[in-house]
Design a protein around this motif. Structure first.
Motif, PDB file in Angstrom:
ATOM      1  N   GLY A   1       0.801  -1.213   0.000  1.00 28.02           N
ATOM      2  CA  GLY A   1       0.000   0.000   0.000  1.00 28.02           C
ATOM      3  C   GLY A   1       0.832   1.261   0.000  1.00 28.02           C
ATOM      4  O   GLY A   1       0.501   2.237  -0.672  1.00 28.02           O
TER       5      GLY A   1
ATOM      6  N   ASP B   1       0.526   3.902  -2.993  1.00 29.60           N
ATOM      7  CA  ASP B   1       0.145   5.272  -2.665  1.00 29.60           C
ATOM      8  C   ASP B   1       1.173   6.261  -3.204  1.00 29.60           C
ATOM      9  O   ASP B   1       0.824   7.214  -3.918  1.00 29.60           O
TER      10      ASP B   1
ATOM     11  N   LYS C   1       0.546   8.769  -6.528  1.00 30.68           N
ATOM     12  CA  LYS C   1       0.551  10.218  -6.313  1.00 30.68           C
ATOM     13  C   LYS C   1       1.656  10.886  -7.135  1.00 30.68           C
ATOM     14  O   LYS C   1       1.436  11.953  -7.723  1.00 30.68           O
TER      15      LYS C   1
ATOM     16  N   ALA D   1      -0.011   2.965   4.594  1.00 33.45           N
ATOM     17  CA  ALA D   1      -0.216   3.746   3.379  1.00 33.45           C
ATOM     18  C   ALA D   1      -1.186   4.886   3.626  1.00 33.45           C
ATOM     19  O   ALA D   1      -1.999   4.835   4.541  1.00 33.45           O
ATOM     20  N   GLY D   2      -1.084   5.895   2.778  1.00 32.36           N
ATOM     21  CA  GLY D   2      -2.062   6.974   2.782  1.00 32.36           C
ATOM     22  C   GLY D   2      -1.530   8.330   3.150  1.00 32.36           C
ATOM     23  O   GLY D   2      -2.154   9.345   2.846  1.00 32.36           O
ATOM     24  N   SER D   3      -0.369   8.380   3.785  1.00 33.83           N
ATOM     25  CA  SER D   3       0.128   9.681   4.248  1.00 33.83           C
ATOM     26  C   SER D   3       1.235  10.264   3.371  1.00 33.83           C
ATOM     27  O   SER D   3       1.728  11.351   3.654  1.00 33.83           O
ATOM     28  N   TYR D   4       1.589   9.568   2.296  1.00 34.70           N
ATOM     29  CA  TYR D   4       2.658  10.066   1.436  1.00 34.70           C
ATOM     30  C   TYR D   4       2.236  11.370   0.769  1.00 34.70           C
ATOM     31  O   TYR D   4       1.092  11.525   0.320  1.00 34.70           O
ATOM     32  N   GLU D   5       3.170  12.314   0.710  1.00 33.29           N
ATOM     33  CA  GLU D   5       2.979  13.572   0.006  1.00 33.29           C
ATOM     34  C   GLU D   5       4.084  13.716  -1.030  1.00 33.29           C
ATOM     35  O   GLU D   5       5.246  13.402  -0.745  1.00 33.29           O
TER      36      GLU D   5
END
Length: 157
Positions: free
Chosen positions: A51, A55, A59, A148-152
Motif C-alpha cells: 500500500g 500510494d 501520487k 499507506a495513505g500519508s505520502y505527500e
C-alpha cells in the motif's frame, strides 16, 4: 496500523534503502520513459500488496501528469485501451518478473521477446533493474507493515 520498524530512522533500514536509492539512479538516469517507470512501480506494488508504494507512486505519477483514467486501469491493463504497446509489454514483463515463484521458470522467452520489440538493450536493462528494485522496496514495506495513505509528493527529496 503502526509500522513494526521505522524505515526512516532505523539505521540499518535507512542505510539499506539509501543504497537501493543510489543504485536506482541508474534507472532514473536511463532513457526508459519516466511514465513507463511509474507504471512499472505501481503495477509491481499492486501485485505485492504494498500500500505504501502504491500510494506513493500513484501520487507521484498523478503529479507528473498521468491521468486518473490510466492510473485507475493499471491493475486491468490487459483489458484497457489506454496503454501503448510498449507500456503493455513493460507491464507484462513486470508481472512475470514480480511473480517469479508463480511461473514455470521465471520470465518467459515470449514476454522478454515482446519487451525487446519495444525497448533497446539499455532500456531492457533499466526495466530489469527497476522491477528488481521496486520488488525490494515492496517486500521491505510489507515486512515492516509500513502504513499507506500519508505520502505527500516531494516527501523524500
Amino acid at each position: 496500523m503502526e509500522a513494526r520498524l521505522d524505515l526512516f530512522s532505523n539505521p540499518v533500514l535507512g542505510k539499506f534503502l539509501r543504497s537501493i536509492n543510489a543504485a536506482g539512479k541508474a534507472v532514473t538516469d536511463s532513457d526508459l520513459p519516466a511514465t513507463t517507470q511509474e507504471l512499472v512501480k505501481i503495477r509491481a506494488s499492486q501485485i505485492n500488496g504494498c500500500g505504501f508504494c502504491t500510494d506513493m507512486h500513484t501520487k507521484d505519477a498523478a503529479h507528473a501528469g498521468e491521468t486518473s483514467v490510466r492510473l485507475n486501469l493499471i491493475a486491468a491493463w490487459r483489458e484497457a485501451t489506454v496503454f501503448t504497446d510498449a507500456e503493455r509489454a513493460a507491464l507484462e514483463l513486470t508481472e512475470e518478473g514480480t511473480r517469479i515463484a508463480d511461473g514455470a521458470g521465471g520470465v518467459s522467452d515470449e514476454v522478454w521477446a515482446n519487451a525487446a520489440k519495444h525497448y533497446d538493450e539499455n532500456q531492457l536493462a533499466a526495466l530489469a533493474a527497476l522491477i528488481a528494485a521496486i520488488n525490494t522496496y515492496n517486500r521491505v514495506n510489507v515486512l515492516v507493515r509500513q502504513p499507506a495513505g500519508s505520502y505527500e509528493v516531494g516527501m523524500f527529496g
